[in-house]
Design a protein around this motif. Structure first.
Motif, PDB file in Angstrom:
ATOM      1  N   VAL A   1       0.840  -1.205   0.000  1.00  0.00           N
ATOM      2  CA  VAL A   1       0.000   0.000   0.000  1.00  0.00           C
ATOM      3  C   VAL A   1       0.875   1.256   0.000  1.00  0.00           C
ATOM      4  CG1 VAL A   1      -1.724   1.308   1.308  1.00  0.00           C
ATOM      5  CG2 VAL A   1      -1.879  -1.189   1.166  1.00  0.00           C
ATOM      6  N   ALA A   2       0.534   2.206  -0.885  1.00  0.00           N
ATOM      7  CA  ALA A   2       1.220   3.495  -0.925  1.00  0.00           C
ATOM      8  C   ALA A   2       0.527   4.515  -0.030  1.00  0.00           C
ATOM      9  CB  ALA A   2       1.274   4.029  -2.352  1.00  0.00           C
ATOM     10  N   GLU A   3      -0.814   4.499  -0.007  1.00  0.00           N
ATOM     11  CA  GLU A   3      -1.586   5.405   0.832  1.00  0.00           C
ATOM     12  C   GLU A   3      -2.985   4.833   1.046  1.00  0.00           C
ATOM     13  OE1 GLU A   3      -3.442   8.764  -1.994  1.00  0.00           O
ATOM     14  OE2 GLU A   3      -1.239   8.703  -2.071  1.00  0.00           O
ATOM     15  N   PHE A   4      -3.649   5.310   2.110  1.00  0.00           N
ATOM     16  CA  PHE A   4      -4.999   4.835   2.400  1.00  0.00           C
ATOM     17  C   PHE A   4      -5.828   5.983   2.955  1.00  0.00           C
ATOM     18  CE2 PHE A   4      -3.294   4.759   6.632  1.00  0.00           C
ATOM     19  CZ  PHE A   4      -4.378   4.904   7.480  1.00  0.00           C
ATOM     20  N   SER A   5      -7.149   5.793   2.953  1.00  0.00           N
ATOM     21  CA  SER A   5      -8.069   6.742   3.571  1.00  0.00           C
ATOM     22  C   SER A   5      -9.324   5.978   3.970  1.00  0.00           C
ATOM     23  CB  SER A   5      -8.414   7.895   2.622  1.00  0.00           C
ATOM     24  OG  SER A   5      -9.057   7.406   1.461  1.00  0.00           O
ATOM     25  N   GLN A   6     -10.234   6.667   4.647  1.00  0.00           N
ATOM     26  CA  GLN A   6     -11.472   6.043   5.101  1.00  0.00           C
ATOM     27  C   GLN A   6     -12.664   6.671   4.384  1.00  0.00           C
ATOM     28  OE1 GLN A   6     -11.622   5.083   9.508  1.00  0.00           O
ATOM     29  NE2 GLN A   6      -9.912   6.528   9.497  1.00  0.00           N
ATOM     30  N   ALA A   7     -13.443   5.842   3.702  1.00  0.00           N
ATOM     31  CA  ALA A   7     -14.661   6.329   3.063  1.00  0.00           C
ATOM     32  C   ALA A   7     -15.747   6.549   4.101  1.00  0.00           C
ATOM     33  CB  ALA A   7     -15.134   5.340   2.006  1.00  0.00           C
ATOM     34  N   ASP A   8     -15.837   5.633   5.049  1.00  0.00           N
ATOM     35  CA  ASP A   8     -16.776   5.733   6.156  1.00  0.00           C
ATOM     36  C   ASP A   8     -16.289   4.792   7.250  1.00  0.00           C
ATOM     37  OD1 ASP A   8     -17.685   3.088   5.433  1.00  0.00           O
ATOM     38  OD2 ASP A   8     -19.018   4.000   3.967  1.00  0.00           O
ATOM     39  N   GLN A   9     -17.115   4.572   8.255  1.00  0.00           N
ATOM     40  CA  GLN A   9     -16.676   3.780   9.399  1.00  0.00           C
ATOM     41  C   GLN A   9     -16.382   2.325   9.029  1.00  0.00           C
ATOM     42  OE1 GLN A   9     -19.228   4.241  12.770  1.00  0.00           O
ATOM     43  NE2 GLN A   9     -18.168   2.745  14.032  1.00  0.00           N
ATOM     44  N   SER A  10     -16.949   1.848   7.936  1.00  0.00           N
ATOM     45  CA  SER A  10     -16.791   0.432   7.594  1.00  0.00           C
ATOM     46  C   SER A  10     -16.041   0.198   6.287  1.00  0.00           C
ATOM     47  CB  SER A  10     -18.172  -0.233   7.497  1.00  0.00           C
ATOM     48  OG  SER A  10     -18.970   0.385   6.494  1.00  0.00           O
ATOM     49  N   THR A  11     -15.502   1.244   5.662  1.00  0.00           N
ATOM     50  CA  THR A  11     -14.858   1.069   4.360  1.00  0.00           C
ATOM     51  C   THR A  11     -13.546   1.842   4.282  1.00  0.00           C
ATOM     52  OG1 THR A  11     -17.072   0.944   3.348  1.00  0.00           O
ATOM     53  CG2 THR A  11     -15.188   1.170   1.862  1.00  0.00           C
TER      54      THR A  11
END
Length: 484
Positions: free
Chosen positions: A276-286
């Motif tokens: 993984v190069a980067e991540f983020s959160q779409a919502d509490q479950s994704t």
């Protein structure tokens, strides 16, 4: 001489009366329905035309509204049924800058202009607190708290409650027991990395000579801290609190593995996603992620749902330009936006659990080009109605409700990515000028000039706009009163 009416004649008269009443009721109901649907008689051309409902509101309320130069009888909040087609709307209030927008009213539709944020022409300001310096700062997602680090080598956080009429700056020390000991404290530094949604906890990066560690600080419990790096023995590249759960932290290790930390239990999960190069959160479950290039130079964007055994890809590219993924939900429908180089693709449809075998069905809503060098891609907070892409001095927004795209050229390059200050407005600090704009780049207003390149915030109650000003002796947390 009186003649008694025949029964036949009486029945005929009653039938006529009842028919007339029924026709009248049906006609009145039909007229009312047509009025509710926006139909009006145009006295200029003698035609019946369908218009659209336009809802107005402003902060502060009580603004006069004009449509194509005609002033409405009621001030905001108000509404009107306008003829379909283009119109120019203005909202004015004494002591505030004018708000203006060209809009297109759809026949039978509803246009919400309930977000006008009026800027005082002669704003009152107040210094909330003075500090020797401010080295880093963040604002909680609910816009109720600003957290700052003063001198970078001091393990102390400062918290300001943004809604308070008389805010007091609270000093929160980072517990010494959770810090690495150093011979010379001048070589250590502390930087804010993330806050939870409610501004109750902060993630801080501590650097000591050649060592870096990450600490979770409880801002409501006298700085009670948990050193994630020391406790779990993991080298961290990036991290964030799980949305809605400050007891859980997602970490991206320097080995490019996305993992989950349970603070109370002191446990570290196995790799959720690798490379993984980067991540983020779409919502509490994704979770969303972007991978590094594989052996063939291919990068992947994908998502991981809570509790799923594996992630799922949504697209690949062999290009070397910007690659970002954002997932949002607007009115119950999932929207997926991918930035690949200069191409933005917005799709909507279903997203099953990432380990599901169900087919992903996404239909393209829009595709468009943005300027090279795109730096950020994000949805507006709240209902995720708008997509905002920043490419250097160019900002492009897309409205998922009206299916409209708008691009603005900023006066100068913003030192930090554009950020949303509420559901309809984004901000940037450019050359020391704190500016805010409507979602489509219109109605730009300068709040203050000469500000530091630090966090700015519109308080959750819309009363104050906060920023940090440099002084000859240090820094000041200052606020502009947005209402009077």
């Amino acid at each position: 001489m009186y003649h008694r009416k025949s029964k036949r004649r009486t029945r005929a008269q009653l039938a006529f009366v009842y028919t007339l009443m029924a026709v009248s009721v049906v006609s009145v109901v039909a007229i009312l329905v047509l009025v509710m649907l926006g139909y009006r008689f145009n006295r200029y051309d003698g035609k019946v035309e369908q218009g659209g409902l336009v809802q107005f509101d402003s902060r502060p309320s009580g603004a006069a509204v004009t449509i194509d130069g005609m002033t409405l009888a009621n001030k905001t909040a108000s509404k009107i049924t306008a003829t379909s087609g283009p119109h120019t709307i203005r909202m004015t209030k004494p002591g505030y800058a004018q708000w203006e927008k060209d809009v297109n009213v759809q026949a039978g539709g509803v246009l919400w202009l309930n977000y006008a944020l009026l800027m005082p022409t002669k704003p009152a300001t107040r210094t909330v607190a003075s500090l020797p310096t401010v080295s880093s700062s963040l604002v909680s997602l609910d816009r109720k708290y600003m957290v700052m680090v003063g001198a970078q080598n001091e393990p102390t956080l400062y918290v300001a409650a943004l809604n308070d009429n008389n805010p007091i700056l609270t000093k929160v020390p980072i517990a010494a027991t959770t810090q690495s000991s150093v011979d010379d404290t001048a070589t250590q530094s502390f930087t804010l990395v993330a806050l939870d949604k409610e501004g109750r906890n902060a993630l801080v990066r501590g650097t000591y000579a050649d060592k870096t560690e990450y600490i979770s600080v409880d801002l409501r419990n006298n700085g009670a801290s948990y050193n994630i790096t020391q406790s779990l023995g993991v080298d961290i590249a990036a991290l964030d609190y799980r949305l809605g759960d400050t007891g859980t932290v997602y970490v991206l290790t320097t080995a490019h593995e996305l993992r989950r930390v349970a603070i109370a239990a002191g446990t570290l999960s196995g790799p959720l996603v690798s490379n993984v190069a980067e991540f983020s959160q779409a919502d509490q479950s994704t979770l969303t992620y972007v991978t590094l290039p594989d052996a063939k130079g291919v990068r992947t964007v994908g998502y991981l749902t809570d509790g799923a055994s594996k992630p799922r890809g949504l697209g690949t590219t062999s290009g070397t330009g910007a690659l970002q993924l954002a997932i949002g939900k607007y009115f119950g429908e999932r929207y997926v936006t991918i930035l690949d180089g200069t191409r933005v693709t917005i799709s909507k449809g279903n997203l099953p659990a990432s380990d599901s075998k169900d087919q992903i069905a996404l239909g393209i809503v829009a595709q468009f080009e943005v300027a090279a060098g795109a730096a950020s891609l994000r949805y507006s907070p709240g209902d995720n109605r708008f997509v905002l892409v920043q490419s250097g001095v160019s900002a492009t927004s897309y409205d998922l409700e009206l299916l409209q795209r708008a691009t603005i050229t900023l006066p100068s390059l913003s030192a930090k990515p554009l950020t949303w200050i509420d559901n309809y407005h984004w901000t940037a600090t450019m050359g020391g000028a704190v500016m805010y704009y409507d979602f489509d780049g219109t109605n730009g207003q300068m709040v203050v000039s000469g500000a530091s390149d630090q966090a700015t915030a519109l308080s959750e109650n819309y009363k104050y706009y906060y920023y940090i000003l440099p002084t000859s002796t240090g820094s000041q947390l200052v606020r502009t009163h947005m209402t009077f």
